[in-house]
Write a protein that holds these residues in place. Structure first.
Motif, PDB file in Angstrom:
ATOM      1  N   ARG A  67       1.170  -1.195   0.273  1.00  0.00           N
ATOM      2  CA  ARG A  67      -0.091  -0.166  -0.238  1.00  0.00           C
ATOM      3  C   ARG A  67       0.678   1.334   0.308  1.00  0.00           C
ATOM      4  N   GLN A  68       0.218   2.490  -1.062  1.00  0.00           N
ATOM      5  CA  GLN A  68       1.420   3.816  -0.819  1.00  0.00           C
ATOM      6  C   GLN A  68       0.224   4.496  -0.585  1.00  0.00           C
ATOM      7  N   VAL A  69       0.705   5.822   0.117  1.00  0.00           N
ATOM      8  CA  VAL A  69      -0.007   6.814   0.279  1.00  0.00           C
ATOM      9  C   VAL A  69       0.590   7.478   0.028  1.00  0.00           C
ATOM     10  N   SER A  70       0.290   8.784  -1.250  1.00  0.00           N
ATOM     11  CA  SER A  70       0.623  10.098  -1.964  1.00  0.00           C
ATOM     12  C   SER A  70       1.464  11.080  -1.052  1.00  0.00           C
ATOM     13  N   TRP A  71       2.141  12.236  -0.903  1.00  0.00           N
ATOM     14  CA  TRP A  71       3.222  13.205   0.235  1.00  0.00           C
ATOM     15  C   TRP A  71       1.092  14.451   0.163  1.00  0.00           C
ATOM     16  N   ARG A  72       0.437  14.017  -0.814  1.00  0.00           N
ATOM     17  CA  ARG A  72      -0.606  14.796  -0.668  1.00  0.00           C
ATOM     18  C   ARG A  72      -1.520  14.926   0.512  1.00  0.00           C
ATOM     19  N   VAL A  73      -1.834  13.591   0.226  1.00  0.00           N
ATOM     20  CA  VAL A  73      -2.738  12.702   1.767  1.00  0.00           C
ATOM     21  C   VAL A  73      -2.129  13.397   2.674  1.00  0.00           C
ATOM     22  N   LEU A 123      -4.289  13.699  13.615  1.00  0.00           N
ATOM     23  CA  LEU A 123      -3.665  12.589  14.142  1.00  0.00           C
ATOM     24  C   LEU A 123      -4.390  11.111  14.055  1.00  0.00           C
ATOM     25  N   PHE A 124      -5.491  11.780  14.770  1.00  0.00           N
ATOM     26  CA  PHE A 124      -6.451  10.431  14.205  1.00  0.00           C
ATOM     27  C   PHE A 124      -6.423   9.960  13.056  1.00  0.00           C
ATOM     28  N   ALA A 125      -6.284  11.325  11.979  1.00  0.00           N
ATOM     29  CA  ALA A 125      -6.738  11.238   9.808  1.00  0.00           C
ATOM     30  C   ALA A 125      -4.897  10.172  10.408  1.00  0.00           C
ATOM     31  N   ALA A 126      -4.641  10.238  10.607  1.00  0.00           N
ATOM     32  CA  ALA A 126      -2.522  10.010  10.924  1.00  0.00           C
ATOM     33  C   ALA A 126      -2.725   8.853  10.989  1.00  0.00           C
ATOM     34  N   TRP A 127      -2.991   7.909  12.182  1.00  0.00           N
ATOM     35  CA  TRP A 127      -2.789   7.005  13.099  1.00  0.00           C
ATOM     36  C   TRP A 127      -3.227   5.696  12.122  1.00  0.00           C
ATOM     37  N   ARG A 128      -4.567   6.490  11.587  1.00  0.00           N
ATOM     38  CA  ARG A 128      -5.696   5.416  10.892  1.00  0.00           C
ATOM     39  C   ARG A 128      -5.190   5.551   9.404  1.00  0.00           C
ATOM     40  N   VAL A 129      -3.799   6.789   8.845  1.00  0.00           N
ATOM     41  CA  VAL A 129      -3.655   5.808   7.684  1.00  0.00           C
ATOM     42  C   VAL A 129      -2.529   5.370   7.704  1.00  0.00           C
ATOM     43  N   ARG A 130      -1.518   5.351   8.935  1.00  0.00           N
ATOM     44  CA  ARG A 130      -0.664   4.589   9.203  1.00  0.00           C
ATOM     45  C   ARG A 130      -1.001   2.944   9.496  1.00  0.00           C
ATOM     46  N   LEU A 168      -0.388  16.507   3.027  1.00  0.00           N
ATOM     47  CA  LEU A 168      -1.173  17.464   3.310  1.00  0.00           C
ATOM     48  C   LEU A 168      -1.714  17.567   3.729  1.00  0.00           C
ATOM     49  N   LEU A 169      -3.148  17.278   3.706  1.00  0.00           N
ATOM     50  CA  LEU A 169      -4.112  17.623   3.518  1.00  0.00           C
ATOM     51  C   LEU A 169      -4.981  17.180   4.864  1.00  0.00           C
ATOM     52  N   ILE A 170      -4.145  16.080   5.266  1.00  0.00           N
ATOM     53  CA  ILE A 170      -4.347  15.742   7.050  1.00  0.00           C
ATOM     54  C   ILE A 170      -3.919  17.034   8.372  1.00  0.00           C
ATOM     55  N   PHE A 171      -2.848  17.906   7.778  1.00  0.00           N
ATOM     56  CA  PHE A 171      -1.793  18.247   8.617  1.00  0.00           C
ATOM     57  C   PHE A 171      -2.281  20.125   7.900  1.00  0.00           C
TER      58      PHE A 171
END
Length: 174
Positions: free
Chosen positions: A25-31, A158-165, A33-36
């Motif tokens: 799985r990969q996540v773009s840097w845009r994600v 931070l919750f969104a970042a935790w979910r993405v990780r 950016l949008l989160i933070f």
């Protein structure tokens, strides 16, 4: 050159998140950016407003200003409803023998001073401009409010970042 680099980055990551055929799985840097972006912008704005207050106070001189006019008008806020706010104008000695007038550049329901009353004010001795009251409400309320909004928006980020990780760790090793 920078333009080419930006175009190259945009062409290499034309996705927000994806699962590759091999299960990675990969996540773009845009994600990220949008989160933070929201908390970072609020915290940066709070830092700028705090710097402005610190900078003003460090250059300012204290004096006593006489209230010569008070502008008033009706205002409405969600937490106070309809109320009257005031914008006082002070006369003070800018330099030896040089009297001038200046306002606060803001209004408040707490600043309905009597005309002729004297208040302690801060002014910049290099330029004639708005003066400030040496009170929390006028110097620190705005940066602190924006800082708290930044902290509040940091919680879902931070919750969104935790979910993405967590989602990224769910993929198979390649």
């Amino acid at each position: 050159m920078l333009r080419n680099l930006i175009i190259q980055v945009n062409q290499t990551q034309q996705f927000l998140w994806r699962t590759l055929p091999d299960g990675r799985r990969q996540v773009s840097w845009r994600v990220w950016l949008l989160i933070f972006v929201t908390p970072v912008l609020f915290l940066a704005a709070a830092a700028l407003f705090a710097y402005d207050s610190v900078s003003f106070v460090s250059r300012a001189e204290r004096t006593t200003g006489e209230v010569v006019r008070v502008y008033e008008w009706e205002d409405w806020t969600p937490w106070k409803g309809s109320h009257t706010v005031y914008g006082p104008v002070f006369r003070y000695e800018f330099r030896e023998g040089d009297m001038t007038e200046a306002s606060l550049g803001q209004s408040s329901a707490n600043w309905g001073f009597e005309i002729g009353s004297r208040q302690e004010i801060l002014f910049n001795p290099q330029t004639k401009g708005n003066v400030r009251l040496p009170v929390f409400e006028h110097l620190w309320a705005l940066p602190l409010t924006i800082f708290y909004i930044g902290l509040i928006t940091l919680i879902p980020a931070l919750f969104a970042a935790w979910r993405v990780r967590r989602w990224l760790r769910g993929g198979t090793a390649g």
